[in-house]
Design a protein around this motif. Structure first.
Motif, short mmCIF file in Angstrom:
data_model
loop_
_atom_site.label_atom_id
_atom_site.label_comp_id
_atom_site.label_asym_id
_atom_site.label_seq_id
_atom_site.Cartn_x
_atom_site.Cartn_y
_atom_site.Cartn_z
N ALA A 72 44.46 40.48 24.41
CA ALA A 72 45.39 40.58 25.55
C ALA A 72 44.63 40.71 26.87
O ALA A 72 44.96 40.03 27.86
CB ALA A 72 46.32 41.78 25.35
N CYS A 73 43.61 41.55 26.90
CA CYS A 73 42.82 41.73 28.12
C CYS A 73 42.06 40.46 28.48
O CYS A 73 41.93 40.12 29.66
CB CYS A 73 41.85 42.90 27.96
N THR A 74 41.55 39.75 27.47
CA THR A 74 40.83 38.50 27.73
C THR A 74 41.76 37.45 28.31
O THR A 74 41.41 36.76 29.29
CB THR A 74 40.20 37.98 26.42
N LEU A 75 42.97 37.31 27.73
CA LEU A 75 43.94 36.34 28.26
C LEU A 75 44.34 36.69 29.68
O LEU A 75 44.41 35.81 30.55
CB LEU A 75 45.18 36.32 27.35
N PHE A 76 44.59 37.97 29.93
CA PHE A 76 44.96 38.40 31.29
C PHE A 76 43.85 38.06 32.28
O PHE A 76 44.11 37.53 33.36
CB PHE A 76 45.23 39.91 31.29
N THR A 77 42.60 38.35 31.92
CA THR A 77 41.48 38.09 32.83
C THR A 77 41.32 36.60 33.09
O THR A 77 41.12 36.18 34.24
CB THR A 77 40.18 38.67 32.23
N LEU A 78 41.42 35.78 32.03
CA LEU A 78 41.26 34.33 32.20
C LEU A 78 42.37 33.75 33.08
O LEU A 78 42.11 32.92 33.96
CB LEU A 78 41.27 33.65 30.83
N ILE A 79 43.61 34.20 32.86
CA ILE A 79 44.73 33.70 33.68
C ILE A 79 44.56 34.11 35.14
O ILE A 79 44.76 33.32 36.06
CB ILE A 79 46.07 34.21 33.11
N LEU A 84 43.03 32.46 40.69
CA LEU A 84 42.25 32.62 41.92
C LEU A 84 41.40 31.40 42.22
O LEU A 84 41.25 31.01 43.39
CB LEU A 84 41.35 33.86 41.80
N ILE A 85 40.82 30.81 41.18
CA ILE A 85 39.85 29.73 41.39
C ILE A 85 40.52 28.37 41.59
O ILE A 85 40.07 27.56 42.42
CB ILE A 85 38.86 29.68 40.21
N MET A 86 41.59 28.09 40.86
CA MET A 86 42.21 26.76 40.90
C MET A 86 42.63 26.33 42.31
O MET A 86 42.35 25.20 42.72
CB MET A 86 43.40 26.69 39.95
N PRO A 87 43.31 27.18 43.11
CA PRO A 87 43.65 26.75 44.47
C PRO A 87 42.42 26.42 45.31
O PRO A 87 42.44 25.49 46.13
CB PRO A 87 44.39 27.97 45.05
N ILE A 179 35.93 42.97 35.72
CA ILE A 179 35.66 44.39 35.46
C ILE A 179 36.93 45.11 35.03
O ILE A 179 36.92 45.96 34.12
CB ILE A 179 35.05 45.06 36.72
N ALA A 180 38.07 44.78 35.69
CA ALA A 180 39.35 45.41 35.32
C ALA A 180 39.72 45.09 33.88
O ALA A 180 40.25 45.95 33.16
CB ALA A 180 40.45 44.94 36.27
N GLY A 181 39.45 43.84 33.45
CA GLY A 181 39.72 43.47 32.07
C GLY A 181 38.92 44.31 31.09
O GLY A 181 39.43 44.72 30.03
N ILE A 182 37.67 44.62 31.46
CA ILE A 182 36.84 45.49 30.61
C ILE A 182 37.41 46.91 30.60
O ILE A 182 37.47 47.56 29.54
CB ILE A 182 35.39 45.49 31.12
#
Length: 376
Positions: A72-79, A84-87, A179-182
């Motif tokens: 769950a944390c990995t998915l949240f971080t990736l999304i 942030l990066i795509m735009p 870091i928040a995901g960790i």
């Protein structure tokens, strides 16, 4: 032969020199350590704010994924990182295409630009200036470049500075979300560590202050940032409905105004004037009513969202958020609210303690007076 007084003085001087050396070394190590971690302080601070805010959501997402919290944390971080990066990637691609197109046409001898339309002239505040430059460029691009050269240089410098600042801020948030995901993988350990640190400073009230900090951060995120996001989305929907150019940019400006606790009507007012000049009276009136609802809607939403789960009055949190943002920027929005909330709690505990002591003293005096009045 040295007297006992001289020996005592020598011993005192020796201890004082030894203590001064130890304190100096400790201060040097503290300053050195601070300089080492200073580049990471802001990303880590934002990571703590993000982790505290989204931990309840992570609990729900973990339950949906069958208790797999790391997933769950990995998915949240990736999304979050992709959002942030795509735009930035899309903007870079479109900017590169625009530069290539401009260079190609200038090399070929000029730009085939049509004159500015009436809609461009009617853009609030800057419409006429843009239309004049546009029309000049459509007839003689070289003259337009020469006439706007000083302005273009200043504009280019400002744009480059803004781009650098924006890229740095996005990179900082990417690091913060990682870091928040960790942090969110094991929130109980993080909370226990925070409670130990705060308890070491504040004593028995450490756990209470930890809970207050958590509730205040979530309250500010919901009551300030959340309300600003709602206002921005509603404003963008309204502007898209009446064909306002650059509705997304105006929506972003509405969100920034709302975060800074400025009325969104500062942005929506000129936009409404533009809508009256380009749309029917009925559509423009509906948009104006919509804009006023958005402008005053925070008066209803903030009390509902900001004070939920927090005993501190909303006014104290709001003053802390505004003052903190003025003092320290966007991160001060949270830090200021937390600091002022804790100080308010300490102050009220002191006031209540003094009030209880006065009441006990008055009660004891009354009982003593009654005892004296009773007959022997």
């Amino acid at each position: 032969m040295n007297s006992p007084t001289d020996a005592s003085n020598d011993h005192f001087v020796k201890n004082a020199i030894e203590a001064a050396i130890k304190i100096s070394v400790l201060a040097l190590m503290a300053i050195w350590s601070f300089n080492i971690i200073q580049p990471f302080m802001m990303p880590v601070l934002w990571a703590i704010i993000i982790a505290v805010t989204f931990t309840p959501l992570m609990g729900k997402l973990t339950a949906m994924l069958g208790g797999r919290r790391k997933l769950a944390c990995t998915l949240f971080t990736l999304i979050a990182v992709a959002a942030l990066i795509m735009p930035v990637v899309l903007l870079a691609e479109s900017s590169l295409e625009a530069v290539q197109w401009l260079a190609k046409n200038l090399k070929a001898g000029g730009l085939d630009l049509p004159p500015a339309t009436e809609k461009v002239e009617n853009i609030p505040v800057i419409g006429k200036k843009i239309a004049n430059i546009w029309n000049m460029a459509s007839t003689d691009i070289k003259e337009a470049i020469e006439n706007t050269n000083p302005f273009a240089q200043n504009l280019a410098t400002s744009i480059l500075g803004s781009i650098k600042g924006g890229v740095f801020a996005i990179l900082q948030f990417v690091i913060s979300f990682i870091i928040a995901g960790i942090f969110m993988v094991s929130p109980d350990k993080g909370r226990a560590a925070a409670s130990k640190v705060i308890s070491a400073i504040a004593g028995p009230k450490g756990v209470e202050f930890t809970d207050l900090t958590t509730a205040t951060i979530r309250g500010v995120m919901k009551g300030v940032v959340g309300v600003a996001l709602i206002q921005a989305v509603l404003a963008t929907i309204g502007m898209v409905a009446v064909d306002v150019p650059a509705a997304g940019l105006f929506g972003l400006a509405v969100m920034m105004c709302a975060i800074m606790q400025l009325p969104p009507i500062l942005i929506l007012g000129p936009v409404a004037a533009y809508v009256f000049s380009t749309n029917s009276s009925t559509a423009a009136t509906i948009f104006l009513i919509w804009a006023l609802i958005i402008n005053f809607g925070d008066g209803v939403l903030k009390p509902l969202l900001m004070s939920r789960g927090v005993d501190t009055p909303m006014l104290v949190i709001l003053l802390g958020a505004i003052g903190g943002m003025i003092l320290s920027g966007l991160v001060g929005l949270f830090v200021g609210a937390v600091v002022l909330s804790i100080m308010y709690t300490i102050f009220m505990a002191w006031v209540n303690e003094k009030d209880a002591a006065i009441n006990n003293k008055d009660t004891s005096s009354e009982e003593a007076a009654q005892d004296d009045a009773e007959p022997a």
